[in-house]
Design an enzyme around this catalytic site. Structure first.
Site, PDB file in Angstrom:
ATOM      1  CD  GLU A 195     -45.623   6.028 -16.586  1.00  0.00           C
ATOM      2  OE1 GLU A 195     -45.776   7.221 -16.279  1.00  0.00           O
ATOM      3  OE2 GLU A 195     -44.510   5.464 -16.562  1.00  0.00           O
ATOM      4  CB  THR A 215     -57.294   5.549  -8.960  1.00  0.00           C
ATOM      5  OG1 THR A 215     -57.852   6.855  -8.933  1.00  0.00           O
ATOM      6  CG2 THR A 215     -57.559   4.956 -10.342  1.00  0.00           C
ATOM      7  CG  ASP A 216     -61.054   8.612  -6.462  1.00  0.00           C
ATOM      8  OD1 ASP A 216     -60.176   8.758  -7.334  1.00  0.00           O
ATOM      9  OD2 ASP A 216     -61.364   9.537  -5.665  1.00  0.00           O
ATOM     10  CD  GLU A 217     -58.292  10.137 -11.626  1.00  0.00           C
ATOM     11  OE1 GLU A 217     -58.246  10.030 -12.855  1.00  0.00           O
ATOM     12  OE2 GLU A 217     -57.638  10.990 -10.998  1.00  0.00           O
ATOM     13  CE1 TYR A 264     -53.441   6.395 -13.087  1.00  0.00           C
ATOM     14  CE2 TYR A 264     -55.419   7.635 -12.497  1.00  0.00           C
ATOM     15  CZ  TYR A 264     -54.353   6.826 -12.126  1.00  0.00           C
ATOM     16  OH  TYR A 264     -54.200   6.450 -10.819  1.00  0.00           O
ATOM     17  CE  LYS A 275     -54.250   2.204 -10.949  1.00  0.00           C
ATOM     18  NZ  LYS A 275     -53.002   1.561 -10.411  1.00  0.00           N
ATOM     19  CG  ASN A 283     -57.099  13.543  -6.063  1.00  0.00           C
ATOM     20  OD1 ASN A 283     -58.148  12.964  -6.340  1.00  0.00           O
ATOM     21  ND2 ASN A 283     -56.436  14.282  -6.929  1.00  0.00           N
ATOM     22  CE  LYS A 303     -49.645  12.575 -10.552  1.00  0.00           C
ATOM     23  NZ  LYS A 303     -49.353  11.391  -9.747  1.00  0.00           N
ATOM     24  NE  ARG A 338     -56.384  16.650 -15.879  1.00  0.00           N
ATOM     25  CZ  ARG A 338     -56.109  16.210 -14.648  1.00  0.00           C
ATOM     26  NH1 ARG A 338     -57.012  15.566 -13.951  1.00  0.00           N
ATOM     27  NH2 ARG A 338     -54.932  16.423 -14.117  1.00  0.00           N
TER      28      ARG A 338
END
Ligand code: NAD
Ligand code: DAU
Length: 351
Positions: A87, A137-139, A162, A166, A191, A201, A292
């Site tokens: 997800e 992901t870089d997140e 999220y 990850k 991204n 997105k 957000r």
């Protein structure tokens, strides 16, 4: 003939990986996906002509189901696994975190167990060649201040449901390497944008809102920064890391495309002013909306490891990639309506 298992191959990035493997290699691609709200096979189906069709096997499987996952891995009998299924939308993780824990953490755990069983039973020669590539992901690295960039040595600091899911999946993958010797490679990417991205997105949302003459929602003050990467450049990086990356290593992948959200949205509006003039500039539709929750301020990637070790460089600049993407969406508006309808999503604010 090499057998490749791609999880999440009906999604945006996984779909681009599958299309590339079908076009540029002789591999048999096992495309494992639960076929969720963001999935669509149209782009792949367009390629399934003649003998190519025999090299694509769809496996509709939810990784949350351990037994079905084992059976799917056994059927695929892979030499290489590219794990993209997850997800992926931060706003949805805020509204409903449970699905992120299930798919991204339990799903990855079930896949690792199934793949370990498969790998341990392989004959020595195939076992030595086998690889598991985890796409992250870089997140997971959190949020940057005004300066600095994420690299492979940046400590983990996930801040959304999220990114927490990850980060957990990355740790499980590394643990399976250190404990069981599973031959893994990881990548952490910034991204992505480009054709076939589900319109939830930022970039496809902006294009569709602008074309409809509706307010274009810009969260907070619009000054959050992302490092944008054209999806085909990401596929280049993934295939290099999967086949040539050092086992047990991770590689950060970014597009040298740092921009504020406001800059990105304004660029899209300018492209639309040229391609679909509507009397007044599209930028007049940009509307600041509530931020957000926990919104990460800035992401930026130092991609020097993948560049120096594997020779990867992005081939597309952001402005060039954005114009190509806008043109693609203008030519595929029917597809956008169809996938939105199929997903039961009308483009409203999530999270
Ligand atoms: P996407 O949402 O477009 O596609 C994800 C696919 O995974 C979907 O088809 C979905 O059905 C499938 N999936 C989800 N849960 C599953 C489960 N339990 N079992 C089987 N299939 C399942 O996402 P995307 O943008 O293509 O991202 C792909 C991967 O790349 C994700 O792991 C994401 O975290 C990572 N990533 C994405 C970006 C980005 O900008 N989009 C950047 C860096 C990393
Ligand atoms: O950094 C990699 C990550 O990029 C991936 O791991 C995720 O899967 C992917 O979804 C993406 O996460 P973001 O949250 O950065 O992407 P999104 O397109 O949702 O938002 C990009 C920025 O734009 C973010 O700062 C929030 C803002 N935004 C987003 C939407 C949908 C808006 O201002 N308005 C919007 O309507």
């Amino acid at each position: 003939m090499m057998r490749v298992l791609v999880t999440g191959g009906a999604g945006f990035i996984g779909g681009a990986v599958v299309r590339r493997l079908l076009a540029d290699s002789g591999t048999i691609v096992f495309n494992l996906d639960k076929l969720g709200y963001a999935s669509d096979l149209t782009g792949i189906q367009q390629q399934l002509v003649g003998s190519v069709a025999e090299r694509h096997v769809l496996q509709q499987v939810n990784l949350v189901d351990a037994e079905t996952t084992v059976a799917a891995v056994q059927q695929a009998d892979p030499d290489l696994v590219l794990h993209l299924a997850a997800e992926s939308h931060v706003d949805r993780s805020i509204a409903g975190p449970e699905e992120f824990l299930a798919s991204n953490v339990s799903g990855t755990f079930n896949l690792l167990q199934a793949v370990r069983k498969h790998w341990e039973a392989l004959p020595r020669e195939r076992q030595e060649q086998f690889r598991f590539h985890h796409i992250s992901t870089d997140e997971v690295f959190g949020s940057l201040g005004k300066s600095g960039r994420f690299s492979e040595t940046t400590p983990y600091d996930p801040r959304s449901p999220y990114s927490a899911s990850k980060a957990a999946s990355d740790h499980f993958v590394n643990a399976w390497h250190h404990t069981y010797g599973l031959p893994v490679v990881l990548t952490n990417c910034s991204n992505n944008y480009g054709p076939w991205q589900f319109p939830e997105k930022l970039i496809p949302v902006v294009i569709l809102k602008a074309l409809a003459g509706e307010p274009i929602p810009l969260y907070g003050d619009g000054a959050n920064v992302r490092d944008w990467l054209f999806v085909e450049d990401h596929v280049d990086a993934l295939l290099l890391a999967a086949t040539k990356g050092k086992l047990g290593h991770s590689y950060c992948v970014g597009g040298h495309g740092e921009r504020t959200n406001k800059q990105v949205v304004e660029t899209i509006c300018t492209v639309l002013d040229q391609l679909r003039p509507q009397g007044a500039p599209h930028a007049g539709l940009i509307t600041l909306v509530a931020d957000r929750p926990g919104h990460d301020r800035r992401y930026a990637i130092n991609a020097s490891r993948i560049s120096s070790e594997l020779g990867w460089q992005p081939r597309h600049g952001l402005e060039q990639g954005l114009e190509a993407t806008v043109r693609w969406y203008l030519s595929n508006l029917d597809w956008c309506q169809a996938v939105l309808q199929q997903a039961g999503y009308s483009g409203g604010r999530l999270g």
